[in-house]
Structures are given as C-alpha cells and as structure tokens.
Motif scaffolding. Sequence first.
Motif, short mmCIF file in Angstrom:
data_model
loop_
_atom_site.label_atom_id
_atom_site.label_comp_id
_atom_site.label_asym_id
_atom_site.label_seq_id
_atom_site.Cartn_x
_atom_site.Cartn_y
_atom_site.Cartn_z
N SER A 144 0.85 -1.19 0.00
CA SER A 144 0.00 0.00 0.00
C SER A 144 0.88 1.23 0.00
N ASN A 145 0.45 2.30 -0.69
CA ASN A 145 1.21 3.54 -0.53
C ASN A 145 0.41 4.58 0.25
N LYS A 146 -0.46 4.05 1.14
CA LYS A 146 -1.24 4.97 1.98
C LYS A 146 -1.01 4.70 3.46
N THR A 193 12.35 -0.38 -6.35
CA THR A 193 11.52 0.56 -7.10
C THR A 193 11.88 0.46 -8.58
N ILE A 194 10.85 0.50 -9.39
CA ILE A 194 11.12 0.51 -10.83
C ILE A 194 11.82 1.81 -11.21
N ASP A 195 11.64 2.86 -10.40
CA ASP A 195 12.14 4.19 -10.77
C ASP A 195 13.67 4.30 -10.65
N ASN A 196 14.28 3.45 -9.82
CA ASN A 196 15.73 3.46 -9.61
C ASN A 196 16.21 4.78 -9.02
N THR A 230 6.69 6.91 -20.12
CA THR A 230 7.06 5.90 -19.13
C THR A 230 6.81 6.44 -17.72
N MET A 231 6.90 5.57 -16.73
CA MET A 231 6.86 5.99 -15.33
C MET A 231 8.26 6.46 -14.93
N GLY A 232 8.47 6.61 -13.63
CA GLY A 232 9.80 6.98 -13.14
C GLY A 232 9.81 8.14 -12.16
N ARG A 233 8.64 8.74 -11.92
CA ARG A 233 8.53 9.93 -11.06
C ARG A 233 9.51 11.01 -11.48
N TYR A 234 10.33 11.51 -10.57
CA TYR A 234 11.16 12.67 -10.90
C TYR A 234 12.52 12.27 -11.49
N ALA A 290 9.63 10.58 -20.11
CA ALA A 290 9.38 10.21 -18.72
C ALA A 290 8.21 11.02 -18.18
N GLU A 291 7.41 10.41 -17.31
CA GLU A 291 6.22 11.12 -16.79
C GLU A 291 6.59 12.41 -16.06
N GLY A 292 7.84 12.48 -15.57
CA GLY A 292 8.25 13.68 -14.81
C GLY A 292 8.93 14.73 -15.67
N LYS A 341 -3.65 11.06 1.19
CA LYS A 341 -3.51 9.79 1.92
C LYS A 341 -2.24 9.05 1.53
N ARG A 342 -1.69 9.41 0.36
CA ARG A 342 -0.54 8.67 -0.14
C ARG A 342 0.76 9.13 0.51
N THR A 343 1.73 8.20 0.59
CA THR A 343 3.05 8.56 1.12
C THR A 343 3.63 9.69 0.28
N VAL A 376 1.58 13.21 -4.73
CA VAL A 376 1.48 13.62 -6.14
C VAL A 376 1.57 12.41 -7.08
N ARG A 377 0.56 12.25 -7.94
CA ARG A 377 0.62 11.24 -9.02
C ARG A 377 0.86 11.96 -10.32
N LEU A 378 1.97 11.63 -10.99
CA LEU A 378 2.31 12.29 -12.24
C LEU A 378 1.62 11.60 -13.41
N GLY A 437 2.13 3.08 -18.33
CA GLY A 437 1.49 2.92 -17.02
C GLY A 437 1.94 1.69 -16.26
N HIS A 438 0.98 1.04 -15.62
CA HIS A 438 1.32 -0.04 -14.69
C HIS A 438 1.77 -1.33 -15.37
N VAL A 439 1.66 -1.37 -16.69
CA VAL A 439 2.21 -2.53 -17.42
C VAL A 439 3.69 -2.68 -17.07
N GLN A 440 4.35 -1.53 -16.83
CA GLN A 440 5.78 -1.56 -16.49
C GLN A 440 6.06 -2.20 -15.15
N ARG A 441 5.05 -2.23 -14.28
CA ARG A 441 5.28 -2.74 -12.92
C ARG A 441 4.82 -4.18 -12.75
N GLY A 442 4.06 -4.66 -13.75
CA GLY A 442 3.47 -5.99 -13.59
C GLY A 442 4.34 -7.08 -14.17
O1 F6P Z 1 7.24 4.69 -7.75
C1 F6P Z 1 6.77 3.74 -8.64
C2 F6P Z 1 5.71 4.31 -9.53
O2 F6P Z 1 5.31 3.32 -10.44
C3 F6P Z 1 6.08 5.61 -10.25
O3 F6P Z 1 6.90 5.39 -11.37
C4 F6P Z 1 4.72 6.16 -10.56
O4 F6P Z 1 4.76 7.56 -10.69
C5 F6P Z 1 3.91 5.76 -9.36
O5 F6P Z 1 4.56 4.67 -8.78
C6 F6P Z 1 2.49 5.38 -9.69
O6 F6P Z 1 1.81 5.19 -8.50
P1 F6P Z 1 0.39 4.46 -8.44
O7 F6P Z 1 0.63 2.98 -8.59
O8 F6P Z 1 -0.12 4.80 -7.09
O9 F6P Z 1 -0.46 4.99 -9.53
#
Ligand code: F6P
Length: 364
Positions: free
Chosen positions: A77-79, A142-145, A185-189, A237-239, A255-257, A260-262, A287-292
Amino acid sequence: MALHKLKRIGILTGGGDCPGLNAVIRSVAKPAMSHFHASVIGIIDGFEGLVEGRTRELSPFDVLGIINQGGTILGTSNKGDPFHFPMGERSNMRIVDASDQVLTNIRNLQLDVLIAIGGDGTQTIAHKLSEMGVNIIGVPKTIDNDLMSTDITFGHDSARAVATEAIDRLQTTASAHHRVMVMETMGRYAGWIALGAGVAGGADIILIPEIPFSWDSIFDSVLKRSKGAKFSIVCVAEGARPRDGELAIKEVDRKRTDPVRLGGIGELIAKRIEDETGLETRTTVLGHVQRGGSPTPYDRILATRFGTVALQAASNGDFGTMASLQRDRVCTVPLKDAVGKQRLVPEDSQLLFAARALGTCMGD
Ligand code: F6P
C-alpha cells in the motif's frame, strides 16, 4: 550465518509494487525457516497493515515457486505512512501520527527484526522507526531506480525491459504509418526508465525530468526525421517538463506517502507536435504494465542477493541499515544515507553521453 538471536522476523513490502518483491520475501524466509528455525511474520499491505495489526505467519509452502512471480504475496500500500496515517473515510478523513501503534504492534508480535522492502517512502519510514529504537533493515525496491546509496534497485531492470519491448513494437507500426509515436514511461522525478529504454529501443527523442525540454528542439527533430526515415519515436518520462512549463500532474491525494501522481505529459507532447508540425502523432502511456509481470533474471538474482544479505545483517545485529549494491557487491549502508534525496540521472551520465553521441534529441 549465525541467526541464534533471531526467533521472529517480520517482513513487509511497502509502496508501489514491482517485479522481484516475492524473490526477496523468499530469500529471507527460506533460510530463516530452514536453517535457523525462525518464524517469519508477514505483515499484510505494508505499513498500513502494521498500524492495523494485520499479519500472517508464513509457512515454507507460502514461499514455494514464487521467485518468478510479480506483485507481492504480502500485499502492499502507498497509503500507510505511520507518521502521517489517514484515519476515517473521505469527508471525515484526518491525518494522525500512528507510530506509537506501530511500536506497540511490533512489541506484541515479539519481532526481533523487521525487514522493510520498499522505495524511498518505505525507507524514510524505516529510518524514522529505527531512530525510535526499532530493529529494522531495508531492502531497496523501485522501478524508478531513484534511491540513493545503491547502484541500482531491483525492479528497475524489469520495468526497463517492458518499456524497451514497447518501443520495439512501436517502431514497426510507426514506420508502417509514417507517424510520430510518443511513449510515456513511469519513473517519477527520475529519468532512468525513459533513458534506459529509450537508448535500448533506439528512440529518436528522449525526454527526462533532469533536462527540461524546449518545444522547438522536439518540433525540429520530428520534422527532420519526417523527411528521411519518415517516422519518429519519442520516449518521455512522466516527470519530464518543458523549460517554460509545469509538471503534468494527474492527481494529488493526501492519503498517499507521496501525494502527487504524475502523468499526462505524453498526451500534451503528442498534441503539440501534431498542432505545430502537422505530422500524424499517437500516444502510448505504458502505465502499470511496467510494474506488472515476471521479474527479469537480473532482478530475480539481485532481489535474492539483497534478501540474503538483509537476513545476514539481521543476524549480525546490523540494524538501521539498507541492503545496497555497490560496484557489483551487495553490502549494507546506513538508512540515513539512503533517504532524503533522490538519485537522479547525473549530467555526466555515460548513458546520456551515449544517447547524445548517437544523435538522440534530448530536448535541449
Ligand atoms: O514509484 C513507482 C511508480 O510506479 C512511479 O513510477 C509512478 O509515478 C507511481 O509509482 C504510480 O503510482 P500508483 O501505482 O499509485 O499509480
């Protein structure tokens, strides 16, 4: 390994999931149970579950055949930041400090150590708990490294592989239709995923948060390509953000740690390209395809090495630390060195140098 003092080991996965979490859980739980006859207490849904006292003891069967499985058998969870814990529903929601509850639950569970697998949010919480006296060891995921004090986090290689495959696929359809394809792609900042996949997939334009881009450099680059190759791939990159503009933010959720969702920069770039150049443009948001899905062999091995070193550190009483890869050796580093700062793509990155040498437009 001498685990004589460790009878009960708590383990949790926090923040966004990523491939390799189960490989870490397995590499802690298997030796803990088989060699040292310790009980392994799985905390359900990360720190949220620890505040709420949701746990289950793992059996050897729970960790059987999971090295290749994505997600996490413990849930995440990230909450659940105990120091900013959301209580109540919607209009009644308030943020409270629930860290005392965590200390009580750890005491009641009689945990000798807590292994916290997660990214910067999780490691920041781990560091604060460690300062309050909790025996805790972090494992960097973290996928973001973007975590400091480790050369790489597990999960990143798998995400980069998915993003690379996506670019490979976009190349053929872009070429067939003479289009511009923008992939977000994802990756935050941090730009690690976009830069890595962009180089591996041969993207023509790579835009990362570390290099604010100029619109003209993008338009010039796609127009030039439209006269030769007749198609372009933009990996953003999303950021990433324009020099004269803002970050694209999808949502802010207290509620999230990380509230901000980019997201959304890919669509914006595609629209601007079409409007300014007249070239037909399409957007893909990975999106989340990268995390699955299943972790790559690299991530399975790294996760396994991290888990076994974390357990060894626990048996040595080396608390308040995080497993870390340093020049191909897994060791531990103080948690305080891993938090409070993000690891971004440096200006003198060799990968950046390689991308530029190959004529890739970096938006500057
Ligand atoms: O930190 C991992 C990450 O996948 C980021 O790349 C992305 O910005 C964020 O989490 C997405 O979060 P959520 O799964 O809550 O949409």
